[in-house]
Design a protein around this motif. Structure first.
Motif, PDB file in Angstrom:
ATOM      1  N   ALA A 227     -15.843  26.506 -41.336  1.00 54.01           N
ATOM      2  CA  ALA A 227     -16.840  26.442 -42.403  1.00 54.01           C
ATOM      3  C   ALA A 227     -16.182  27.081 -43.623  1.00 54.01           C
ATOM      4  N   PHE A 228     -16.314  26.446 -44.774  1.00 57.50           N
ATOM      5  CA  PHE A 228     -15.656  27.006 -45.958  1.00 57.50           C
ATOM      6  C   PHE A 228     -16.437  26.662 -47.209  1.00 57.50           C
ATOM      7  N   THR A 229     -16.152  27.399 -48.240  1.00 52.59           N
ATOM      8  CA  THR A 229     -16.800  27.166 -49.529  1.00 52.59           C
ATOM      9  C   THR A 229     -15.718  26.844 -50.547  1.00 52.59           C
ATOM     10  N   ALA A 230     -16.120  26.077 -51.567  1.00 57.87           N
ATOM     11  CA  ALA A 230     -15.181  25.737 -52.646  1.00 57.87           C
ATOM     12  C   ALA A 230     -16.013  25.454 -53.891  1.00 57.87           C
ATOM     13  N   PRO A 231     -15.476  25.732 -55.063  1.00 53.72           N
ATOM     14  CA  PRO A 231     -16.211  25.404 -56.289  1.00 53.72           C
ATOM     15  C   PRO A 231     -16.534  23.912 -56.320  1.00 53.72           C
ATOM     16  N   ALA A 232     -17.706  23.585 -56.884  1.00 49.01           N
ATOM     17  CA  ALA A 232     -18.098  22.177 -56.975  1.00 49.01           C
ATOM     18  C   ALA A 232     -17.054  21.372 -57.754  1.00 49.01           C
ATOM     19  N   SER A 233     -16.355  22.037 -58.654  1.00 49.28           N
ATOM     20  CA  SER A 233     -15.317  21.349 -59.437  1.00 49.28           C
ATOM     21  C   SER A 233     -14.114  20.940 -58.596  1.00 49.28           C
ATOM     22  N   ARG A 234     -14.018  21.453 -57.350  1.00 47.45           N
ATOM     23  CA  ARG A 234     -12.848  21.172 -56.509  1.00 47.45           C
ATOM     24  C   ARG A 234     -13.154  20.192 -55.395  1.00 47.45           C
ATOM     25  N   ARG A 235     -14.227  19.391 -55.558  1.00 47.22           N
ATOM     26  CA  ARG A 235     -14.583  18.462 -54.469  1.00 47.22           C
ATOM     27  C   ARG A 235     -13.458  17.488 -54.154  1.00 47.22           C
ATOM     28  N   GLU A 236     -12.820  16.947 -55.173  1.00 46.53           N
ATOM     29  CA  GLU A 236     -11.726  16.005 -54.913  1.00 46.53           C
ATOM     30  C   GLU A 236     -10.552  16.707 -54.224  1.00 46.53           C
ATOM     31  N   ALA A 237     -10.296  17.948 -54.637  1.00 48.75           N
ATOM     32  CA  ALA A 237      -9.198  18.704 -54.012  1.00 48.75           C
ATOM     33  C   ALA A 237      -9.500  18.988 -52.541  1.00 48.75           C
ATOM     34  N   VAL A 238     -10.774  19.260 -52.240  1.00 46.02           N
ATOM     35  CA  VAL A 238     -11.159  19.470 -50.835  1.00 46.02           C
ATOM     36  C   VAL A 238     -10.930  18.195 -50.037  1.00 46.02           C
ATOM     37  N   LEU A 239     -11.351  17.080 -50.595  1.00 44.99           N
ATOM     38  CA  LEU A 239     -11.191  15.816 -49.867  1.00 44.99           C
ATOM     39  C   LEU A 239      -9.710  15.446 -49.717  1.00 44.99           C
ATOM     40  N   ASP A 240      -8.920  15.766 -50.726  1.00 48.48           N
ATOM     41  CA  ASP A 240      -7.471  15.541 -50.608  1.00 48.48           C
ATOM     42  C   ASP A 240      -6.877  16.395 -49.484  1.00 48.48           C
ATOM     43  N   ALA A 241      -7.313  17.662 -49.431  1.00 47.49           N
ATOM     44  CA  ALA A 241      -6.815  18.555 -48.370  1.00 47.49           C
ATOM     45  C   ALA A 241      -7.201  18.005 -46.998  1.00 47.49           C
ATOM     46  N   ALA A 242      -8.436  17.524 -46.892  1.00 49.04           N
ATOM     47  CA  ALA A 242      -8.911  16.983 -45.614  1.00 49.04           C
ATOM     48  C   ALA A 242      -8.102  15.749 -45.219  1.00 49.04           C
ATOM     49  N   ARG A 243      -7.833  14.887 -46.208  1.00 46.28           N
ATOM     50  CA  ARG A 243      -7.033  13.693 -45.921  1.00 46.28           C
ATOM     51  C   ARG A 243      -5.622  14.087 -45.496  1.00 46.28           C
ATOM     52  N   SER A 244      -5.044  15.022 -46.209  1.00 46.61           N
ATOM     53  CA  SER A 244      -3.657  15.395 -45.881  1.00 46.61           C
ATOM     54  C   SER A 244      -3.584  16.027 -44.497  1.00 46.61           C
ATOM     55  N   ALA A 245      -4.661  16.695 -44.078  1.00 54.69           N
ATOM     56  CA  ALA A 245      -4.686  17.333 -42.756  1.00 54.69           C
ATOM     57  C   ALA A 245      -5.172  16.383 -41.665  1.00 54.69           C
ATOM     58  N   GLY A 246      -5.682  15.219 -42.065  1.00 49.53           N
ATOM     59  CA  GLY A 246      -6.228  14.287 -41.077  1.00 49.53           C
ATOM     60  C   GLY A 246      -7.489  14.808 -40.410  1.00 49.53           C
TER      61      GLY A 246
END
Lengths: 328, 328
Positions: free
Chosen positions: B265-284
């Motif tokens: 479970a993690f938190t991230a600024p709303a401005s970083r939604r694309e960065a979160v999704l990129d991280a998720a994609r890169s990690a599979g």
């Protein structure tokens, strides 16, 4: 009281030397530049490593002491530790005592509790300890060479003497018993000596399972052998050195295979005798030269005439029923 | 077989990444320059954390996985671990299976066994794990800020579903049960995701005791609150997302208070939604945005109309008799 309250009440203290302590998913450590991190872990189980009746303060001390003793054997300076506790019940008086003994020793060595885990279960204590040592300077078991001297710190066998008194196989004057019991319950890890021996000792090990067994690890790892005179036993056991009369074979057994000594056995070139004695003085820890390393593998115990004799000492093994530790 | 033979046969492997492994008084670790060492420890006790009947390969996997999950939550790359084992007897088939499962997962993460301890006693496993994280970049529980999004990885509650099936409180089709059982017995630590979230997430925690309780730690450490819609539950539980029909309140309980998920479970600024999704994609690793951080402290669970409702979910506690883990 639940797990989180328990941690907060007894085990959460602010860290000063380490970047992050108890309370997150991980602790964070940062060895100084050029330092390696020495790591050791010991699991203590009730009935095997300690009596259920032991004072919890002494148990807290001992659980950390046996780990610090491993750092000492590597010449590492304590830095931090983690604590895992399985507890059959939440006994606040026990926890308060355990924490008191634990932190008293931790504070002596500026060793900070940085993390841990608690759970219900049969009483068991696992500590993992971290220390710093300059890269390439750790004392290893593998460095002993033919011609080196063999040394031990302090006295040996008194912890076993106390255990035998608990069992009733030996009867001791009250003062002798109390002193031996302190050796069993409050071992003093030889951290200062271990650090002072960096660059002096060629190999080192801490004595948890008995001199014969533990020195055997050094000999095997180093591919060498050693000869030790059995006649040393009475002067290495504090109680007999102080005048207690005991059967000679029992004294030999306590000294060479007693277990729970938490002294250091180490080797050093004969040319470094003065340096060893300087290290011992600087650490305030007495040391005794007990024999020499030889090329022929194996440990030889010598009788009064210098002849190798057979003794059935076994290195202590926590899986076997052992007189030294199966103390439940 | 004695302790030393046992160590040598099943647990002594040469180290490649670390300066010194099993076989001396200490192991030696050397974090790369600029890196901090992340440390976590978990103690697993038979009957509390695992069923006595579990396949030892899966137990070996899980014992390491729950520790790697803590590294993941800090964004640390695994480096090494120590293993302490208390064993009621020396069962070679069990040890071979345990070592197989343990090392299979360790090898995936290039995480080397560097030391440990073995003893007789009631079955218990303590692992301490070490990872590297660039200094100052570890993900902490304390970084959540009002306005951040709340995210979780993967799916939640399926491990608890399997446990309830073992107990007979729920009946599952064989395929659903096997899938849920894999979630209980073979959790996959989200190491790649945790590392990819460095510099993106503001706070993180791994979910061992249930989302509500574990997210609560983040909220308290960060001094904030959060609102989560209960209606998310069926889509977060893999079994119900795949079509299984279950009582709605049970699904909520499994998802919000199930335990043993080992997701992040993690938190991230709303401005970083694309960065979160990129991280998720890169990690599979799939991630789901489940709510938002608010200034008002506490965790609010929202019904279908957006109203906060009371649920008696308790964070899991290994000292209380817990339906999630007291599985003996």
């Amino acid at each position: 009281m639940g797990e989180f309250d328990l941690i907060a009440r007894y085990f959460e203290r602010p860290v000063r030397r380490n970047p992050l302590g108890v309370g997150d998913d991980c602790a964070l450590l940062q060895p100084a530049p050029g330092m390696q991190l020495a790591v050791s872990t010991d699991l203590l189980v009730e009935g095997r490593h300690f009596l259920s009746t032991v004072d919890p303060r002494r148990l807290g001390h001992k659980a950390l002491a046996v780990n610090l003793s491993d750092l000492a054997a590597c010449g590492a300076q304590p830095l931090a530790f983690t604590l895992s506790l399985a507890l059959p019940r939440v006994d606040e008086a026990w926890l308060a005592g355990f924490a008191e003994g634990l932190f008293a020793l931790a504070d002596v060595h500026a060793c900070e509790l940085v993390g841990g885990d608690t759970t219900g279960g049969p009483l068991a204590i696992n500590i993992t300890v971290f220390g710093e040592v300059p890269a390439g300077q750790a004392l290893l078991r593998s460095g002993a060479r033919a011609g080196d001297d063999v040394w031990v710190s302090g006295t040996l066998g008194d912890a076993r003497l106390a255990l035998e008194a608990f069992r009733g196989t030996v009867s001791l004057p009250q003062e002798v018993f109390e002193a031996a019991r302190r050796r069993l319950e409050l071992p003093q890890p030889r951290v200062a000596l271990g650090c002072a021996l960096r660059g002096v000792a060629s190999a080192a090990i801490d004595l948890s399972d008995g001199l014969a067994g533990d020195l055997g690890h050094v000999l095997r790892r180093s591919g060498v052998g050693a000869s030790l005179p059995l006649a040393l036993a009475p002067q290495l056991l504090a109680a007999t050195a102080a005048g207690l009369q005991l059967d000679a074979q029992r004294v030999e057994e306590f000294v060479f295979a007693g277990g729970d000594d938490y002294e250091l056995a180490f080797t050093a070139p004969a040319s470094r005798r003065e340096a060893v004695l300087d290290a011992a003085r600087s650490a305030g820890t007495p040391v005794t030269r007990i024999g020499g390393i030889e090329a022929a593998p194996g440990l030889r115990l010598l009788d009064a005439r210098g002849q190798a004799v057979v003794r059935k000492f076994a290195g202590f093994d926590h899986f076997r029923t052992s007189p030294a530790h199966d103390a439940g």
